[in-house]
Design an enzyme around this catalytic site. Structure first.
Site, PDB file in Angstrom:
ATOM      1  N   ASP A   1      14.701  -0.755   1.065  1.00 56.61           N
ATOM      2  CA  ASP A   1      15.550  -0.951   2.236  1.00 56.61           C
ATOM      3  C   ASP A   1      16.646  -1.947   1.869  1.00 56.61           C
ATOM      4  OD1 ASP A   1      16.476  -0.809   4.832  1.00 56.61           O
ATOM      5  OD2 ASP A   1      15.093  -2.317   5.575  1.00 56.61           O
TER       6      ASP A   1
ATOM      7  N   ASP B   1       3.754   3.564   6.633  1.00 55.96           N
ATOM      8  CA  ASP B   1       3.059   3.308   7.892  1.00 55.96           C
ATOM      9  C   ASP B   1       3.947   2.672   8.945  1.00 55.96           C
ATOM     10  OD1 ASP B   1       3.329   0.769   6.527  1.00 55.96           O
ATOM     11  OD2 ASP B   1       1.967  -0.035   8.042  1.00 55.96           O
TER      12      ASP B   1
ATOM     13  N   ASP C   1       7.641   2.836  -2.752  1.00 53.90           N
ATOM     14  CA  ASP C   1       7.807   3.860  -1.721  1.00 53.90           C
ATOM     15  C   ASP C   1       9.244   3.919  -1.215  1.00 53.90           C
ATOM     16  OD1 ASP C   1       7.606   1.357  -0.516  1.00 53.90           O
ATOM     17  OD2 ASP C   1       6.149   1.938   0.995  1.00 53.90           O
TER      18      ASP C   1
ATOM     19  N   LYS D   1       0.814  -1.198   0.000  1.00 50.92           N
ATOM     20  CA  LYS D   1       0.000   0.000   0.000  1.00 50.92           C
ATOM     21  C   LYS D   1       0.858   1.262   0.000  1.00 50.92           C
ATOM     22  CE  LYS D   1      -3.089  -2.377   3.154  1.00 50.92           C
ATOM     23  NZ  LYS D   1      -3.530  -2.423   4.574  1.00 50.92           N
ATOM     24  N   GLY D   2       2.112   1.121   0.421  1.00 49.80           N
ATOM     25  CA  GLY D   2       2.953   2.287   0.705  1.00 49.80           C
ATOM     26  C   GLY D   2       3.077   3.303  -0.415  1.00 49.80           C
TER      27      GLY D   2
HETATM   28  P1  IMP Z   1      13.116  -4.316   1.460  1.00 50.65           P
HETATM   29  O1  IMP Z   1      12.629  -5.592   0.831  1.00 50.65           O
HETATM   30  O2  IMP Z   1      14.044  -4.599   2.624  1.00 50.65           O
HETATM   31  O3  IMP Z   1      13.766  -3.391   0.467  1.00 50.65           O
HETATM   32  O4  IMP Z   1      11.865  -3.623   2.141  1.00 50.65           O
HETATM   33  C1  IMP Z   1      11.072  -2.745   1.445  1.00 50.65           C
HETATM   34  C2  IMP Z   1       9.669  -2.652   2.013  1.00 50.65           C
HETATM   35  O5  IMP Z   1       9.663  -2.614   3.460  1.00 50.65           O
HETATM   36  C3  IMP Z   1       9.048  -1.342   1.576  1.00 50.65           C
HETATM   37  O6  IMP Z   1       8.342  -1.504   0.365  1.00 50.65           O
HETATM   38  C4  IMP Z   1       8.148  -0.958   2.741  1.00 50.65           C
HETATM   39  O7  IMP Z   1       6.877  -1.543   2.552  1.00 50.65           O
HETATM   40  C5  IMP Z   1       8.818  -1.591   3.950  1.00 50.65           C
HETATM   41  N1  IMP Z   1       9.638  -0.589   4.659  1.00 50.65           N
HETATM   42  C6  IMP Z   1      10.987  -0.546   4.706  1.00 50.65           C
HETATM   43  N2  IMP Z   1      11.421   0.498   5.443  1.00 50.65           N
HETATM   44  C7  IMP Z   1      10.321   1.160   5.858  1.00 50.65           C
HETATM   45  C8  IMP Z   1      10.132   2.361   6.660  1.00 50.65           C
HETATM   46  O8  IMP Z   1      11.064   3.033   7.130  1.00 50.65           O
HETATM   47  N3  IMP Z   1       8.834   2.726   6.882  1.00 50.65           N
HETATM   48  C9  IMP Z   1       7.775   2.012   6.391  1.00 50.65           C
HETATM   49  N4  IMP Z   1       7.909   0.912   5.625  1.00 50.65           N
HETATM   50  C10 IMP Z   1       9.177   0.473   5.367  1.00 50.65           C
HETATM   51 MG    MG Z   2       6.404  -1.114  -0.136  1.00 51.02          MG
END
Ligand code: IMP
Ligand code: MG
Length: 180
Positions: A105, A161, A102, A45-46
């Site tokens: 990470d 969120d 959004d 949803k982000g």
């Molecule tokens: P990744 O797979 O580690 O890159 O995580 C990415 C997903 O984790 C994003 O699409 C967000 O939904 C969630 N996420 C990572 N960091 C944050 C944050 O600081 N706030 C909110 N959601 C986050």
């Molecule tokens: Mg996301």
């Protein structure tokens, strides 16, 4: 803002800073995709608020679709194993696809999504991420469009969120759980 909405933390990026940067990204996409009709894929949803603003900054006949994914594993650390909760409605073959995310990470979610979407035969596939957390990504992610690089703090607002709250904050805030 009244106290009902005020989150624990500080403003990291103001509404105005976000708006200015999105205008630049929209202009860049408009230039890069001249005479094309890219398909924007928003990751729910982000990305919903970002997608709405980015789309209106692009002067091309774009189309829209959305996907929802959830990662297995615990809530604070992505495992890289992703489950598609809502799949696309539109066929990707022959399309110029732009994935709208959004925040990146670890990059594990995006890596999975990219492989999955590339197997559906798009003509091109690029990513337009609003936020990238510095120094967290493992491999090369090939991000063509990035809004901002941000420090390690967890962030909320502008669609993002914590436990489904704070998505409607107009600014992006760093979130300090010790104040919550
Ligand atoms: P990744 O797979 O580690 O890159 O995580 C990415 C997903 O984790 C994003 O699409 C967000 O939904 C969630 N996420 C990572 N960091 C944050 C944050 O600081 N706030 C909110 N959601 C986050
Ligand atoms: Mg996301």
């Amino acid at each position: 803002m009244n106290d009902q909405l005020k989150p624990p933390g500080q403003i990291l990026l103001s509404e105005q800073q976000i708006e200015n940067r999105i205008k630049e990204l929209g202009q860049q996409i408009t230039n890069d995709y001249e005479n094309k009709a890219p398909l924007l894929i928003g990751v729910l949803k982000g990305a919903f608020i970002y997608m709405a603003d980015l789309a209106r900054a692009i002067s091309l006949p774009i189309e829209f679709d959305f996907m929802a994914v959830s990662s297995y594993g615990n809530a604070t650390k992505t495992s890289g194993v992703v489950r598609i909760v809502k799949d696309l409605d539109i066929d990707l073959s022959g399309r110029d696809v732009i994935v709208v995310e959004d925040i990146i990470d670890s990059g594990l979610t995006l890596n999975y999504l990219r492989k999955n979407l590339e197997s559906r035969g798009p003509t091109s596939l690029e990513v337009c991420a609003l936020l990238v957390r510095s120094g967290r990504q493992v491999g090369e992610l090939g991000l063509k469009y990035v809004g901002f690089e941000i420090p390690p703090d967890f962030v909320i607002g502008y669609g993002l969120d914590v436990a489904e709250k704070y998505r409607n904050l107009p600014d992006l805030w760093s979130y300090d759980p010790s104040l919550d």
